[in-house]
Design an enzyme around this catalytic site. Structure first.
Site, PDB file in Angstrom:
ATOM      1  CG  ASP A  29      -1.454   1.273   1.439  1.00  0.00           C
ATOM      2  OD1 ASP A  29      -2.210   1.624   0.796  1.00  0.00           O
ATOM      3  OD2 ASP A  29      -1.441   1.753   2.653  1.00  0.00           O
ATOM      4  CG  ASP A  31      -1.708   7.752   0.739  1.00  0.00           C
ATOM      5  OD1 ASP A  31      -1.094   9.114   1.029  1.00  0.00           O
ATOM      6  OD2 ASP A  31      -1.923   7.520  -0.163  1.00  0.00           O
ATOM      7  CG  ASP A 223      -2.136   2.548   6.501  1.00  0.00           C
ATOM      8  OD1 ASP A 223      -2.348   2.275   5.020  1.00  0.00           O
ATOM      9  OD2 ASP A 223      -2.454   3.636   6.849  1.00  0.00           O
TER      10      ASP A 223
END
Ligand SMILES: [Mg+2]
Length: 298
Positions: A29, A31, A223
């Site tokens: 991922d 961000d 996240d």
């Protein structure tokens, strides 16, 4: 989902479990994983050393970035495109191959037309000076109301929801999703789990050509709640998932990294655990645009 993922200490077990580099496709991922969270999304940038770590990884296994950001935005945020890395944006709506060609994984033209119409309906309904935020992406329109008074939310939100739900039957098919102080109309089938399956299909097609036809397993780093779809698919396919999260949030990932500042170190550890360059040629062949499925966009 399990209640809580293990602590950082178990990352040693993750390192031990990585043996044959041909078995792993690493999916990361952007961000909050590769790029630290900042006040404004436009200021997000890869952590120091992150791009170099990805480039090193891509020399020994397939690497893909999988982001909710639109593909062009992801490319811009990266600053420079790491060679040999597959980029997938919009929660899996569009992919950029290492040679620069792109594959649309959903009918973006149809999505754009329907979303334009919904956006035009919704903007006059909400007063952005009262705190409403209408966020438009390639495959979604999200209406945020975190900063709106409860009275105003009660008064306006039903109308907004009606407009969003009225568009669900438009091509290419949409769903309405509720989040924390946000309601969103998104193209059906664009989630990171669906995207991960597409990515793994590409990698597996290459593995079929290798001696011993090794199984390809995903190793996913993320996240956020939207990464959980990918985590679940990763585990289903015999792979692994790592949730980068300072808070003890519920996750299906078996491993957790509590310090986002250590992501680059962990990626380097993974690279080292994969060992020297395997004798199987360059991994990037897996990401060739040819036979990628979807619609060739560029
Ligand atoms: Mg994220």
């Amino acid at each position: 989902m399990t209640a809580a993922a293990p602590e950082d200490d178990d990352l040693e077990a993750l390192r031990r479990s990585i043996g044959d580099p041909r078995r792993w496709t690493v999916v990361i991922d952007f961000d909050g994983t590769l790029a630290p969270i900042v006040d404004h999304p436009d200021r997000a940038a890869p952590a120091p050393g992150a791009i170099e770590a990805i480039e090193d990884l891509a020399r020994v296994c397939e690497v893909a970035l999988l982001s909710g950001r639109a593909l062009d935005d992801l490319v811009a945020r990266l600053g420079r495109t790491p060679p040999g890395v597959l980029l997938v944006g919009g929660h899996g709506s569009e992919a950029r191959h290492p040679d620069g060609t792109r594959t649309a994984l959903t009918d973006l033209d149809a999505a754009t037309a329907a979303l334009d119409e919904v956006e035009a309906t919704i903007r006059p309904l909400v007063d952005e000076t009262a705190g409403w935020i209408v966020e438009r992406k390639a495959t979604s329109v999200a209406v945020h109301h975190r900063r709106v008074t409860p009275t105003e939310v009660d008064r306006i939100l039903p109308e907004v929801r009606r407009a969003l739900e009225g568009a669900t039957s438009s091509a290419p098919g949409f769903v309405v999703l509720d989040g924390k102080a946000v309601v969103e109309l998104r193209v059906r089938g664009t989630d990171k789990g669906v995207a991960l399956r597409w990515i793994l299909d590409r990698a597996a097609a290459r593995a079929d050509l290798l001696p011993g036809r090794p199984d390809i397993k995903p190793l996913v780093f993320g996240d956020d709640t939207t990464d959980e779809d990918a985590f679940e698919v990763a585990l289903e396919l015999g792979g692994q998932a790592v949730r980068i999260d300072e808070l003890p949030s519920a996750t299906s990932a078996r491993f957790r990294l509590r310090d986002p500042g250590r992501v680059v170190t962990l990626l380097r550890d993974v690279r080292d655990a994969l060992g020297p360059d395997p004798s199987v040629g360059t991994p990037r062949a897996a990401w060739d645009a040819s036979d990628a499925g979807g619609t060739q966009a560029r």
